[in-house]
Scaffold this motif. Structure first.
Motif, PDB file in Angstrom:
ATOM      1  N   VAL A 192      -1.546   4.552 -13.106  1.00  0.00           N
ATOM      2  CA  VAL A 192      -1.383   3.755 -11.891  1.00  0.00           C
ATOM      3  C   VAL A 192      -0.814   4.656 -10.798  1.00  0.00           C
ATOM      4  CG1 VAL A 192      -0.268   1.748 -10.841  1.00  0.00           C
ATOM      5  CG2 VAL A 192      -0.927   1.675 -13.245  1.00  0.00           C
ATOM      6  N   ALA A 202      -4.768   5.699  -3.739  1.00  0.00           N
ATOM      7  CA  ALA A 202      -5.985   5.215  -4.409  1.00  0.00           C
ATOM      8  C   ALA A 202      -6.990   4.725  -3.382  1.00  0.00           C
ATOM      9  CB  ALA A 202      -5.637   4.095  -5.390  1.00  0.00           C
ATOM     10  N   ARG A 203      -6.522   4.022  -2.343  1.00  0.00           N
ATOM     11  CA  ARG A 203      -7.441   3.520  -1.318  1.00  0.00           C
ATOM     12  C   ARG A 203      -8.129   4.661  -0.582  1.00  0.00           C
ATOM     13  NH1 ARG A 203      -5.277  -0.525   2.893  1.00  0.00           N
ATOM     14  NH2 ARG A 203      -7.495  -0.415   3.435  1.00  0.00           N
ATOM     15  N   GLY A 242       4.124   1.665  -0.863  1.00  0.00           N
ATOM     16  CA  GLY A 242       5.037   1.848  -1.978  1.00  0.00           C
ATOM     17  C   GLY A 242       6.333   2.531  -1.589  1.00  0.00           C
ATOM     18  N   ARG A 263      -6.907  -4.080  -4.429  1.00  0.00           N
ATOM     19  CA  ARG A 263      -5.652  -3.671  -5.059  1.00  0.00           C
ATOM     20  C   ARG A 263      -5.928  -2.493  -5.972  1.00  0.00           C
ATOM     21  NH1 ARG A 263      -3.743  -7.302  -8.647  1.00  0.00           N
ATOM     22  NH2 ARG A 263      -5.861  -8.039  -9.050  1.00  0.00           N
ATOM     23  N   HIS A 264      -4.846  -1.932  -6.527  1.00  0.00           N
ATOM     24  CA  HIS A 264      -5.030  -0.879  -7.538  1.00  0.00           C
ATOM     25  C   HIS A 264      -4.255  -1.312  -8.768  1.00  0.00           C
ATOM     26  CE1 HIS A 264      -5.748   2.949  -9.401  1.00  0.00           C
ATOM     27  NE2 HIS A 264      -4.463   3.024  -9.693  1.00  0.00           N
ATOM     28  N   HIS A 288       1.749   5.206  -5.180  1.00  0.00           N
ATOM     29  CA  HIS A 288       1.529   4.690  -3.825  1.00  0.00           C
ATOM     30  C   HIS A 288       0.068   4.242  -3.747  1.00  0.00           C
ATOM     31  CE1 HIS A 288       5.367   6.511  -3.058  1.00  0.00           C
ATOM     32  NE2 HIS A 288       4.891   7.690  -3.384  1.00  0.00           N
ATOM     33  N   ARG A 289      -0.123   2.945  -3.609  1.00  0.00           N
ATOM     34  CA  ARG A 289      -1.466   2.389  -3.701  1.00  0.00           C
ATOM     35  C   ARG A 289      -2.400   2.939  -2.638  1.00  0.00           C
ATOM     36  NH1 ARG A 289      -1.638  -4.054  -3.689  1.00  0.00           N
ATOM     37  NH2 ARG A 289      -1.891  -3.826  -1.438  1.00  0.00           N
ATOM     38  N   ASP A 318       0.818  -1.212   0.000  1.00  0.00           N
ATOM     39  CA  ASP A 318       0.000   0.000   0.000  1.00  0.00           C
ATOM     40  C   ASP A 318       0.854   1.265   0.000  1.00  0.00           C
ATOM     41  OD1 ASP A 318      -2.447  -1.189  -0.151  1.00  0.00           O
ATOM     42  OD2 ASP A 318      -2.951  -0.986   1.964  1.00  0.00           O
ATOM     43  N   ALA A 333      -8.828   6.181  -9.353  1.00  0.00           N
ATOM     44  CA  ALA A 333      -8.851   5.274  -8.199  1.00  0.00           C
ATOM     45  C   ALA A 333     -10.019   4.303  -8.297  1.00  0.00           C
ATOM     46  CB  ALA A 333      -8.926   6.078  -6.904  1.00  0.00           C
TER      47      ALA A 333
END
Length: 767
Positions: free
Chosen positions: A566, A573-574, A470, A526-527, A569-570, A468, A518
């Motif tokens: 993308v 998106a969360r 990154g 996940r993203h 840092h995931r 998450d 997102a």
């Protein structure tokens, strides 16, 4: 038809009311009003009976629900067209194709006018016309007469109420922000005081009110607003104000990170090469050799923590060190950041920096002052968030580089990428070897989590945290602090505040497109990213415009550099996805699924949207799935089964489509080696096509055989052979199966089937 309804005025932004030519129309009971509200929100569109039933009664309607809808629609027709003959066809509210349509233009409904005004304000904002934007927002706010859909029952009304309230708050907050920016502080303060009274726990509104009071020179009142909210949060929720609000409070108090030096570092790991570079530069300055370092990195990458760790002992070798921090407030004050930096080093005593007079004179006088200070002994000047410094500070900072070759003067600047900022072009040319902070290595990231969390997290949780974050130290710390939360629970408030602050400098349109990215990239927690054409399909904006709007996010390192969109840092998106109110989130996923499908987008992306949270597939989704299931199965077997299972459970999908989709579900489950007795039996009991019924009974028999229940399989075969409804090719297959089963059956497997009176068909009772 349009002229027939020009006099209609439908109001949902408050108590639900309707007028025709100035005369109010009685709408009847609460549930009748709920039906009317659903039709008005879908003005001039067909709304199915199933949708109306779901809107009023939710997932558990009474047996009388459909009949009640007929009754409510009839009452609404009489109210809307009181002069219509009982047997004449309606013109305002019509029926057909299993649904109803309220023939009114969108502008006749205040909700649609509100959303249109917000869209026009967004266009004015993109064009930089603040006054035009403010006029549209004020017109939008003027449509409200209380809580949206006041008193209207039903799940749908509640979801719409939540969505519209969120939009109202966002509109009010943006209007107040504009008033502050235009210098109309008293109007902003008056409006915001009413809003924080109505929504006492909304931290964003309190932040804007504090900023407005501070801008109006009423610092004490701004602090009182903070103190009251802090006490209320402690009493009501047991929490403290978030990081974003605390930052505003710090600015009001005039204690940003500047003059007192860097914030104390909490836990610092890694960055060995960067630490050595900075410490070597300090040692060189102490030895009489100047220099300069420019440290760059995305928000949260740990620039400030690295500076604190590297320069903590800089004073020991005899260096004086000064700190300054750029921000939006200091940016409005010429030389504000540099004055803060020099004075904190004790290098400007008795000769304060002056920003008055012609520009060349300002630069020359300031450089001369710092030259004298550096000549007295080693001097280290540090400015964090350099890209947010005022123009005068940047000009002097650039000019100071000429001194670093002759005096023990070390200049350390740190900031975000800011690649598109032309003010920094000359400074960039002086730093061909700038230091760019990458993400922490997996080993260093894991070490940071272990040292920050309350205890060693489980390997599964650790892997999720590392993926998450990154490698972003700020996100890692916040995630580690909340590592013991329940899986799937809310994200830590401090983390949400940090991500929100990092996205804050972007324009609203950029944040909106980032949220669409997102949502489109969300896939089972996940993203996986999405493409520009996919974003264009759901937003209705041209691809080249989307590229332009997202350029700042790419430059800042929020998005990766590749063609696919993308998040680097995931967790960003969360936060964008999970931070959206649940009702609005479900509506967006459903809307995105429909728009991607209409644009001919990838079927698996449509399914991902339908599976993103409890998004019930509507009638259109059922029809779309029926036409794409074979293609989906070839490309994404597991999601295909999951979405078919969800569609089967939805009564809003029409009967024939539901039978077709459940038949596909049975086939795919059987092909995967899973049990499919319930699904195939449900279809067999309802199929009108003998071939389909035979296929489903074959799957039931085959499932029993796989499980080793040969007697149950044989019972199914005998029933099919006795009924003789199946086409001959299927009958042949069943005879062959019975022959194969005989060796495993007790007694005489060739004996004819016997059933006692009143016994049930063992297949038809399934489902």
């Amino acid at each position: 038809m349009a002229a027939e309804h020009e006099g209609l005025d439908l109001r949902l932004l408050g108590p639900v009311r309707a007028w025709r030519d100035g005369t109010e129309i009685p709408l009847g009971s609460a549930r009748c009003t709920a039906v009317f509200s659903a039709l008005a929100l879908h003005a001039d569109q067909v709304v199915s009976r199933e949708q109306l039933v779901a809107a009023v009664w939710g997932d558990d309607p009474p047996a009388s629900a459909t009949g009640n809808v007929y009754t409510y629609v009839s009452a609404l027709r009489r109210a809307l067209e009181p002069g219509r003959d009982r047997w004449a066809a309606g013109r305002t509210l019509t029926s057909g194709a299993g649904g109803y349509r309220l023939h009114v233009p969108g502008p006749a409904v205040d909700v649609h006018r509100f959303e249109a005004l917000r869209e026009r304000s967004r266009r004015h904002r993109a064009a930089g016309d603040q006054r035009a934007e403010l006029a549209e927002l004020e017109a939008a706010m003027g449509l409200w007469r209380g809580e949206a859909l006041t008193g209207v029952p039903g799940r749908y009304a509640e979801a719409q109420r939540l969505r519209l309230t969120e939009l109202r708050l966002a509109t009010a907050e943006r209007r107040a922000t504009l008033l502050v920016e235009l210098g109309r502080h008293d109007e902003a303060i008056s409006t915001l005081r009413m809003l924080v009274t109505a929504y006492p726990l909304q931290e964003n509104l309190h932040a804007v009110l504090m900023s407005a009071l501070h801008a109006a020179g009423r610092r004490a009142e701004a602090c009182e607003v903070y103190d009251r909210l802090r006490d209320l949060l402690r009493d009501e929720t047991g929490t403290e104000p978030g990081a974003a609000l605390r930052a505003v409070h710090g600015r009001v108090l005039g204690r940003d990170r500047g003059g007192a030096g860097p914030a104390p570092a909490a836990v610092f790991v890694g960055r060995t090469a960067e630490l050595r570079l900075l410490r070597d530069a300090v040692a060189a300055a102490a030895a009489g050799r100047g220099g300069s370092v420019w440290l760059k990195g995305a928000p949260g990458m740990g620039k400030s923590a690295l500076l604190a760790a590297a320069l903590r002992d800089a004073a020991r070798p005899g260096c004086r060190i000064g700190w300054g921090v750029g921000d939006e407030l200091a940016r409005r004050m010429p030389l504000g950041v540099l004055r803060e930096c020099v004075e904190s080093a004790g290098a400007g005593d008795g000769e304060p920096l002056a920003a008055d007079g012609p520009e060349p004179g300002i630069v020359d006088r300031t450089v001369a002052t710092i030259r004298r200070a550096a000549a007295e002994g080693p001097l280290v000047l540090v400015i964090d968030d350099l890209e947010l410094a005022d123009d005068a500070t940047l000009r002097v900072w650039t000019a100071l580089h000429a001194l670093t070759g002759e005096l023990p003067l070390l200049l350390v600047g740190a900031g975000g990428p800011a690649d598109g900022d032309r003010r920094l072009d000359e400074l960039r040319s002086l730093h061909p070897g700038e230091v760019v902070l990458p993400g922490l290595t997996p080993a260093d990231a894991a070490a940071l989590v272990w040292r920050t969390a309350a205890g060693p997290p489980e390997p599964r949780i650790l892997r999720r945290l590392l993926a998450d974050a990154g490698g972003n130290p700020c996100y890692l710390r916040h995630l580690a602090a909340g590592a013991w939360r329940e899986p799937g629970g809310p994200l830590p408030a401090e983390l949400v505040a940090a991500v929100t602050a990092h996205l804050g400098p972007f324009a609203e349109e950029t944040r909106q497109i980032l949220r669409a990215v997102a949502f489109l990239g969300a896939d089972s927690g996940r993203h996986v990213g999405c493409t520009v054409p996919e974003v264009a399909a759901v937003t209705g904006r041209p691809a080249d415009e989307i590229q332009r709007v997202l350029a700042p996010a790419r430059a800042a390192g929020v998005l990766g550099a590749g063609p696919r969109l993308v998040f680097r840092h995931r967790i960003v998106a969360r936060v964008l996805h999970e931070g959206t109110p649940t009702a609005l989130r479900l509506m967006l996923h459903r809307s995105f699924a429909e728009k991607v499908a209409a644009a001919g987008g990838a079927p698996e992306l449509v399914v991902a949207q339908l599976l993103a949270g409890p998004v019930p597939p509507g009638p259109w989704a059922g029809r779309w799935l029926a036409g794409h299931v074979e293609q989906l199965w070839a490309r994404a077997p597991k999601p295909t089964i999951a979405v078919l299972q969800r569609a089967r459970a939805q009564y809003t999908v029409d009967h024939d489509t539901r039978v077709e989709l459940t038949a596909w579900l049975a086939r795919l489950l059987f092909l995967q080696g899973h049990g499919a007795v319930a699904e195939a039996g449900w279809v067999a009991a309802r199929a009108t096509d003998p071939a389909l019924e035979a296929e489903m009974r074959w799957i039931v028999a085959g499932t029993h055989e796989r499980r080793g229940d040969h007697a149950a399989a044989a019972d199914v075969v005998r029933l099919v052979l006795a009924a003789r409804r199946a086409p001959e090719p299927w009958l042949g297959r069943f005879r062959t199966l019975l022959t194969r089963l005989r060796t495993d059956l007790p007694g005489d497997p060739a004996a004819p089937i016997t059933r006692t009176a009143g016994s049930a068909d063992p297949i038809s009772v399934i489902g």
